[in-house]
Design a protein around this motif. Structure first.
Motif, PDB file in Angstrom:
ATOM      1  N   GLN A  34       0.825  -1.218   0.000  1.00 51.84           N
ATOM      2  CA  GLN A  34       0.000   0.000   0.000  1.00 51.84           C
ATOM      3  C   GLN A  34       0.861   1.271   0.000  1.00 51.84           C
ATOM      4  N   ASP A  35       1.960   1.214  -0.778  1.00 51.21           N
ATOM      5  CA  ASP A  35       2.780   2.419  -0.927  1.00 51.21           C
ATOM      6  C   ASP A  35       2.441   3.186  -2.200  1.00 51.21           C
ATOM      7  N   GLY A  36       1.490   2.665  -3.007  1.00 52.69           N
ATOM      8  CA  GLY A  36       1.033   3.362  -4.206  1.00 52.69           C
ATOM      9  C   GLY A  36       1.957   3.255  -5.391  1.00 52.69           C
ATOM     10  N   SER A  37       2.964   2.397  -5.327  1.00 50.13           N
ATOM     11  CA  SER A  37       3.954   2.302  -6.398  1.00 50.13           C
ATOM     12  C   SER A  37       3.469   1.514  -7.608  1.00 50.13           C
ATOM     13  N   SER A  38       2.403   0.735  -7.461  1.00 49.49           N
ATOM     14  CA  SER A  38       1.879  -0.095  -8.549  1.00 49.49           C
ATOM     15  C   SER A  38       0.465  -0.522  -8.168  1.00 49.49           C
ATOM     16  N   TRP A  39      -0.227  -1.146  -9.111  1.00 54.15           N
ATOM     17  CA  TRP A  39      -1.545  -1.684  -8.782  1.00 54.15           C
ATOM     18  C   TRP A  39      -1.415  -2.787  -7.718  1.00 54.15           C
ATOM     19  N   ALA A  40      -0.322  -3.532  -7.786  1.00 55.67           N
ATOM     20  CA  ALA A  40      -0.121  -4.615  -6.809  1.00 55.67           C
ATOM     21  C   ALA A  40       0.174  -4.080  -5.417  1.00 55.67           C
ATOM     22  N   ASN A  41       0.540  -2.794  -5.328  1.00 55.71           N
ATOM     23  CA  ASN A  41       0.837  -2.183  -4.028  1.00 55.71           C
ATOM     24  C   ASN A  41       0.049  -0.872  -3.878  1.00 55.71           C
ATOM     25  N   ALA A  42      -1.210  -0.942  -4.284  1.00 47.72           N
ATOM     26  CA  ALA A  42      -2.027   0.272  -4.342  1.00 47.72           C
ATOM     27  C   ALA A  42      -2.389   0.780  -2.956  1.00 47.72           C
ATOM     28  N   ILE A  43      -2.518   2.105  -2.850  1.00 46.17           N
ATOM     29  CA  ILE A  43      -2.986   2.751  -1.629  1.00 46.17           C
ATOM     30  C   ILE A  43      -4.476   2.470  -1.461  1.00 46.17           C
ATOM     31  N   SER A  44      -4.923   2.307  -0.236  1.00 46.38           N
ATOM     32  CA  SER A  44      -6.337   2.066   0.034  1.00 46.38           C
ATOM     33  C   SER A  44      -7.162   3.324  -0.249  1.00 46.38           C
ATOM     34  N   GLY A  45      -8.382   3.119  -0.708  1.00 46.05           N
ATOM     35  CA  GLY A  45      -9.266   4.222  -1.025  1.00 46.05           C
ATOM     36  C   GLY A  45      -9.577   5.135   0.141  1.00 46.05           C
ATOM     37  N   THR A  46      -9.483   4.623   1.366  1.00 43.03           N
ATOM     38  CA  THR A  46      -9.716   5.473   2.530  1.00 43.03           C
ATOM     39  C   THR A  46      -8.624   6.536   2.668  1.00 43.03           C
ATOM     40  N   ASN A  47      -7.506   6.357   1.962  1.00 44.44           N
ATOM     41  CA  ASN A  47      -6.397   7.310   1.995  1.00 44.44           C
ATOM     42  C   ASN A  47      -6.237   8.042   0.667  1.00 44.44           C
ATOM     43  N   LEU A  48      -7.305   8.112  -0.122  1.00 45.64           N
ATOM     44  CA  LEU A  48      -7.210   8.780  -1.424  1.00 45.64           C
ATOM     45  C   LEU A  48      -6.777  10.237  -1.268  1.00 45.64           C
ATOM     46  N   GLN A  49      -7.410  10.980  -0.370  1.00 48.12           N
ATOM     47  CA  GLN A  49      -7.038  12.384  -0.218  1.00 48.12           C
ATOM     48  C   GLN A  49      -5.612  12.523   0.296  1.00 48.12           C
ATOM     49  N   THR A  50      -5.183  11.609   1.149  1.00 55.08           N
ATOM     50  CA  THR A  50      -3.796  11.628   1.616  1.00 55.08           C
ATOM     51  C   THR A  50      -2.839  11.426   0.454  1.00 55.08           C
ATOM     52  N   ALA A  51      -3.190  10.528  -0.473  1.00 51.61           N
ATOM     53  CA  ALA A  51      -2.362  10.302  -1.657  1.00 51.61           C
ATOM     54  C   ALA A  51      -2.267  11.571  -2.498  1.00 51.61           C
ATOM     55  N   ILE A  52      -3.393  12.270  -2.644  1.00 53.84           N
ATOM     56  CA  ILE A  52      -3.391  13.527  -3.394  1.00 53.84           C
ATOM     57  C   ILE A  52      -2.540  14.571  -2.679  1.00 53.84           C
ATOM     58  N   ASN A  53      -2.671  14.654  -1.375  1.00 54.05           N
ATOM     59  CA  ASN A  53      -1.922  15.645  -0.597  1.00 54.05           C
ATOM     60  C   ASN A  53      -0.416  15.390  -0.651  1.00 54.05           C
ATOM     61  N   ASN A  54      -0.014  14.131  -0.677  1.00 54.94           N
ATOM     62  CA  ASN A  54       1.406  13.785  -0.658  1.00 54.94           C
ATOM     63  C   ASN A  54       2.043  13.783  -2.041  1.00 54.94           C
ATOM     64  N   ALA A  55       1.236  13.885  -3.090  1.00 50.12           N
ATOM     65  CA  ALA A  55       1.773  13.878  -4.445  1.00 50.12           C
ATOM     66  C   ALA A  55       2.621  15.125  -4.689  1.00 50.12           C
ATOM     67  N   GLN A  56       3.633  14.977  -5.561  1.00 51.80           N
ATOM     68  CA  GLN A  56       4.484  16.085  -5.961  1.00 51.80           C
ATOM     69  C   GLN A  56       4.012  16.650  -7.306  1.00 51.80           C
ATOM     70  N   VAL A  57       4.424  17.876  -7.600  1.00 45.75           N
ATOM     71  CA  VAL A  57       4.010  18.518  -8.847  1.00 45.75           C
ATOM     72  C   VAL A  57       4.339  17.623 -10.041  1.00 45.75           C
TER      73      VAL A  57
END
Length: 497
Positions: free
Chosen positions: A31-54
């Motif tokens: 769940q580090d978001g590096s691939s579909w096999a290691n996707a972030i959980s949907g409950t952390n979608l906004q966290t994924a957006i917040n942590n994304a870089q430009v």
């Protein structure tokens, strides 16, 4: 030369440093978001957006995503500058072109926090935006079930689907919104979207290939409210459909450029049908340049419409298609407008070039299925439509709302859909395993390799038939989009008799 090489290397480094962040409803692996096999959980979608870089991209798989797991109605998703948020993935794709958005996206951003199908406990806004430029992008989502029933003040009671907050001097909110469906959102103003440019602010998003259906405003602007009072709210809207949106005034869209403000939205190749003003004026759209009291008309509200269709909208009072308040203007060219019921107080101003006033002849506007962007859509044009090859080609987009080539003849069609020619198949689709070719002489699909077993489904995923071999008669198929599945391969093909 050295400077150029250094700059090229730097830009290459920036491009390589951009990441794709993968999100699925339940997550997977580390769940580090590096691939579909290691996707972030949907409950952390906004966290994924917040942590994304430009320049990062967030890819969101099929599923329903809520802004919070609590009952806190103030919680919403938010977009960010320089971050592209894409939905509509099955969860195996390696490129954006592999997404299938035919039946609208399978990725749903929902405000339905509490009891399902009960509105009063939903998020006030599904998406809440501030201080965004056009680099903030969302593409390929259903945005549903926002419900802001608060009294309208500040940012409250505004924009059940998306609130774009650009109000107050220096404020801005101009995101890019593509390939989205807005459905069943409610608010005091702007059920689907509220663009707030009040008091020196600017809220002027780019909205393209979107579908607004069954959104409600308790006061005005069932689908969208462009609030440019003493500020600016002037979105660009391309290839969009507005159907069955409801409000007491301006069932479809309210545009207010009053006081010292501006609302000059442009609509290119859009379709408005069945929108209702249930207790006032403007079934589809209102142009308003009045002040708060409605006595001075020094503001600027000029609506520009081209290659668009306004038909079958209703108002309990005046202006079933459009209504002009004050000295605002509704400027339409190369468009199809139902003038029945429009009074002399609501004229189409400007050149009026290329406008027609005949029934556009939709395929079936009463029947709207769940496949909003396919060739069977109710708002495709019949072959006898006066809107075919009747638009203006200037600066039109390369594709229509369904992703089909925009100009198939010499002249673009009016409305959100470009009518495909009545041939057997409209495109050749290739995969490494096999190819599908159009064969208009035999009304048959021919495959380059023998298929041991295959399954044909419609756009809803319902199985049509199974078989084997290298050809398939289309005689018993209805016109529409189908999918041939073999192991992990999927080919989309189109049957047109």
């Amino acid at each position: 030369m050295r400077i150029i090489l250094l700059l090229t290397s730097f830009l290459t480094f920036l491009n390589l440093s951009a990441a794709t962040i993968f999100v699925t409803q339940n997550g997977a692996g580390s769940q580090d978001g590096s691939s579909w096999a290691n996707a972030i959980s949907g409950t952390n979608l906004q966290t994924a957006i917040n942590n994304a870089q430009v320049n990062d991209e967030v890819w969101v798989a099929c599923g329903t995503y809520l802004p919070t797991s609590t009952s806190d109605r103030t919680q919403s998703f938010s977009m960010r500058n320089g971050i592209s948020i894409y939905g509509g993935f099955v969860g195996v794709e390696t490129s954006l072109t592999e997404r299938n958005l035919t039946c609208s996206s399978c990725s749903i951003l929902s405000g339905d926090l509490g009891t399902q199908n009960v509105l009063f406990d939903n998020s006030y806004h599904v998406i809440f935006n501030q201080n965004l430029d056009e680099s903030a992008l969302i593409d390929g989502f259903q945005i549903v079930n926002g419900y802001d029933d608060r009294a309208t003040t500040g940012n409250e009671g505004l924009g059940g689907g998306i609130y774009n907050g650009g109000s107050l001097s220096g404020g801005f909110c101009n995101p890019t919104i593509l390939n989205c469906v807005f459905r069943n959102n409610h608010a005091g103003f702007g059920g689907g979207i509220f663009d707030n440019g009040f008091s020196g602010g600017n809220a002027s998003p780019h909205i393209e290939n979107c579908y607004f259906e069954d959104n409600t405003a308790f006061n005005g602007g069932g689908a969208i409210d462009n609030f440019g009072l003493d500020g600016n709210a002037s979105p660009t809207v391309i290839n969009c459909v507005f159907i069955n949106n409801i409000a007491p005034t301006a069932g479809g869209i309210y545009c207010w450029g009053g006081g010292t403000g501006t609302s000059t939205p442009s609509f290119l190749n859009c379709t408005f049908y069945g929108n209702q003003a249930t207790n006032g004026n403007a079934g589809a759209i209102i142009c308003d340049n009045s002040d708060w009291g409605g006595t001075n008309f020094d503001g600027n509200c000029q609506i520009t419409v081209r290659n668009s269709i306004f038909w079958g909208n209703t108002a309990i009072l005046d202006g079933p298609q459009f209504f002009i308040k004050g000295t605002a203007t509704f400027n339409a060219t190369y468009s199809c407008v139902d003038t029945l019921g429009q009074t002399n107080a609501n004229p189409i101003l400007g050149a009026n070039t290329g406008n027609i006033f005949l029934d556009p002849s939709f395929v079936n506007p009463v029947l709207v299925d769940n496949c909003l962007f396919d060739l069977q859509d109710a708002f495709m044009l019949n072959l006898n439509s006066p809107c075919l090859n009747s638009g203006d080609n200037t600066n039109v987009s390369s594709t229509d709302i369904a992703g089909n080539t925009r100009i198939l003849g010499n002249v673009v069609d009016m409305g959100a859909y470009e009518r495909l020619e009545p041939i057997n198949l409209v495109k050749k689709i290739s995969l490494s395993d096999f190819e599908v070719y159009p064969n208009p002489t035999r009304d048959e699909l021919s495959f380059s390799k023998q298929l041991e077993e295959f399954t044909i489904t419609n756009c809803l995923g319902q199985e049509i038939l199974k078989g084997k071999g290298n050809s398939l008669s289309t005689e018993n198929f209805q016109n529409g989009v189908y999918y041939l599945k073999r192991e992990n391969s999927v080919v989309k093909f189109v049957v047109k008799h």
